[in-house]
Design a protein around this motif. Structure first.
Motif, short mmCIF file in Angstrom:
data_model
loop_
_atom_site.label_atom_id
_atom_site.label_comp_id
_atom_site.label_asym_id
_atom_site.label_seq_id
_atom_site.Cartn_x
_atom_site.Cartn_y
_atom_site.Cartn_z
N SER A 239 0.86 -1.19 0.00
CA SER A 239 0.00 0.00 0.00
C SER A 239 0.90 1.23 0.00
O SER A 239 1.77 1.38 0.86
CB SER A 239 -0.91 0.01 1.23
OG SER A 239 -1.75 -1.13 1.26
N ASN A 240 0.70 2.10 -0.99
CA ASN A 240 1.51 3.31 -1.14
C ASN A 240 0.73 4.49 -0.57
O ASN A 240 -0.35 4.81 -1.03
CB ASN A 240 1.84 3.54 -2.61
CG ASN A 240 2.89 4.63 -2.80
OD1 ASN A 240 3.15 5.42 -1.91
ND2 ASN A 240 3.49 4.67 -3.98
N PHE A 241 1.33 5.13 0.45
CA PHE A 241 0.68 6.27 1.09
C PHE A 241 1.29 7.60 0.63
O PHE A 241 1.16 8.60 1.34
CB PHE A 241 0.79 6.15 2.61
CG PHE A 241 -0.02 5.02 3.18
CD1 PHE A 241 -1.37 5.17 3.44
CD2 PHE A 241 0.56 3.79 3.43
CE1 PHE A 241 -2.12 4.14 3.96
CE2 PHE A 241 -0.17 2.74 3.94
CZ PHE A 241 -1.52 2.91 4.20
N SER A 242 1.93 7.60 -0.52
CA SER A 242 2.51 8.84 -1.05
C SER A 242 2.13 9.03 -2.51
O SER A 242 2.98 9.23 -3.37
CB SER A 242 4.04 8.80 -0.91
OG SER A 242 4.43 8.63 0.42
N PRO A 243 0.83 8.98 -2.85
CA PRO A 243 0.44 9.22 -4.24
C PRO A 243 0.69 10.67 -4.62
O PRO A 243 0.70 11.55 -3.74
CB PRO A 243 -1.06 8.88 -4.26
CG PRO A 243 -1.49 9.07 -2.85
CD PRO A 243 -0.32 8.71 -1.98
N PRO A 244 0.90 10.96 -5.89
CA PRO A 244 1.30 12.32 -6.30
C PRO A 244 0.31 13.41 -5.91
O PRO A 244 0.69 14.42 -5.37
CB PRO A 244 1.43 12.19 -7.83
CG PRO A 244 1.63 10.74 -8.08
CD PRO A 244 0.88 10.02 -7.01
N GLU A 245 -0.98 13.21 -6.20
CA GLU A 245 -1.96 14.27 -6.00
C GLU A 245 -3.01 13.96 -4.95
O GLU A 245 -3.83 14.82 -4.63
CB GLU A 245 -2.66 14.59 -7.33
CG GLU A 245 -1.72 15.04 -8.43
CD GLU A 245 -1.02 16.35 -8.09
OE1 GLU A 245 -1.59 17.13 -7.30
OE2 GLU A 245 0.08 16.59 -8.61
N ASN A 246 -3.05 12.74 -4.43
CA ASN A 246 -4.10 12.36 -3.49
C ASN A 246 -3.62 12.53 -2.06
O ASN A 246 -2.61 11.94 -1.66
CB ASN A 246 -4.52 10.90 -3.72
CG ASN A 246 -5.09 10.70 -5.11
OD1 ASN A 246 -5.74 11.59 -5.65
ND2 ASN A 246 -4.85 9.54 -5.68
N PRO A 247 -4.33 13.32 -1.24
CA PRO A 247 -3.92 13.48 0.16
C PRO A 247 -4.24 12.24 0.98
O PRO A 247 -5.03 11.39 0.58
CB PRO A 247 -4.76 14.68 0.63
CG PRO A 247 -5.98 14.63 -0.24
CD PRO A 247 -5.52 14.11 -1.57
N ILE A 248 -3.62 12.15 2.14
CA ILE A 248 -3.82 11.02 3.04
C ILE A 248 -4.89 11.42 4.05
O ILE A 248 -4.80 12.47 4.69
CB ILE A 248 -2.51 10.66 3.75
CG1 ILE A 248 -1.44 10.29 2.70
CG2 ILE A 248 -2.71 9.51 4.73
CD1 ILE A 248 -0.05 10.18 3.27
#
Length: 351
Positions: A239-248
């Motif tokens: 699971s990647n929690f650092s997508p370019p434009e999507n906030p966490i």
């Protein structure tokens, strides 16, 4: 004696002025690319790239000396017997050194090109090292064929059995290598991304630091280094929690006493979250009632952040500031209530 093993004429033809000038132009292209396209890199990245260029220039200066020495020996070889003897060996050393400079220059250009797309965190060296290895193998086989006059086909056929044995011995290493290549081709994560890796009951969380031939290195929340084999990474759920434009998205729970002003409490918590710089303003934080009992009302605050690694520090700020803000508005927090039931009746003890 050197003529028995080396095709000196083919070697001398290759060591002309034109290839030397083209190699110098290739280094100039790498430098121009760095100056015009990587100006926004961090100071640490600038130091790293400049170190690469300093190393490259030292090799190029050594190549220039060997090239000039070869030209001198080749022009005076017919008059000096000793010069005629050592000229093929100097030419061979110059050719090998030129290949080294060419591989290093090409590697630096590829490194800068990949770095251009990930200037913030850098690029994994795996792809760059694979490119350098393939280019070195091609140049080696070309030199064996054209300079030493050896047939590559029969040589590769006779080494097939040795290759099979070597492949079996390096099965795990090759598996990790190709797994690392597949991870880079898929580009599901990059250096600097926060990952959650789950395989069975094992769960690992960390920030990607490097991807090498054998393993992927992560940095955990406590700055510990976590090394995971690439084969393990390829078979795990990531699971990647650092997508370019999507906030966490993160959420915290506050419980206020039953009967307090719920709307005011929601506004207070939303203002507190909006005042923290690490929390995104768009989408704005918002609070809502998620549960209620006869003793308390549960409020849940939803907020959006960009840094997965800062989630605990941000959560601590919301807790401490939120509690102080609720108290300053005379909004009481809920207190735990324990019901004690006996045979003669029931009583309620408040703690």
């Amino acid at each position: 004696m050197a003529e028995k093993f080396i095709k000196t004429q083919a070697l001398y033809d290759f060591l002309g002025l034109e290839p030397f000038i083209l190699l110098g132009c290739l280094i100039a292209v790498a430098w121009i690319f760095y100056k015009f396209f990587l100006g926004e890199a961090t100071e640490e990245r600038h130091r790293s790239i400049r170190n690469h260029f300093r190393t490259l220039m030292r090799h190029f200066m050594a190549l220039s000396f060997l090239f000039v020495f070869f030209i001198f020996l080749n022009s005076s070889g017919s008059q000096i017997t000793e010069a005629h003897r050592i000229t093929p060996y100097i030419a061979l050393i110059t050719y090998i050194w030129g290949n080294v400079v060419f591989v290093k220059t090409s590697r630096l250009i590829v490194l800068q090109y990949l770095f251009l797309g990930s200037m913030k965190h850098g690029v994994p060296l795996l792809l760059v090292n694979i490119f350098s290895l393939i280019l070195s193998i091609v140049l080696t086989f070309w030199g064996i064929s054209h300079i030493f006059g050896l047939e590559i086909g029969p040589l590769m056929a006779t080494s097939a059995a040795a290759s099979v044995i070597l492949g079996l011995a390096l099965q795990d290493t090759l598996g990790n290598l190709f797994a690392g290549i597949s991870l880079q081709v898929d580009r599901n994560f990059e250096i600097g991304d926060w990952l959650e890796i789950v395989s069975g009951i094992q769960k690992t969380v960390g920030q990607v630091r490097e991807i090498t031939w054998r393993s992927t290195t992560l940095v955990g929340f406590s700055d510990e280094l976590i090394t995971l084999p690439n084969r393990f990474m390829a078979n795990a759920q990531i699971s990647n929690f650092s997508p370019p434009e999507n906030p966490i998205v993160r959420r915290l729970i506050f419980r206020i006493a039953y009967g307090e002003n719920v709307e005011l409490a929601k506004q207070v918590l939303e203002r507190v979250a909006a005042g923290i710089g690490e929390i995104r303003g768009i989408p704005a934080p918002w609070a809502y009632v998620s549960d209620t009992t006869e003793n308390w009302v549960e409020l849940k605050i939803i907020y959006f952040i960009d840094s997965y690694g800062s989630q605990f520090a941000i959560g601590d700020k919301i807790f401490t500031r939120g509690i102080d803000a609720l108290k300053s508005h005379n909004i009481k927090l809920a207190r735990q209530v324990i019901d004690i039931s006996g045979t003669r009746g029931a009583s309620t003890q408040e703690t």
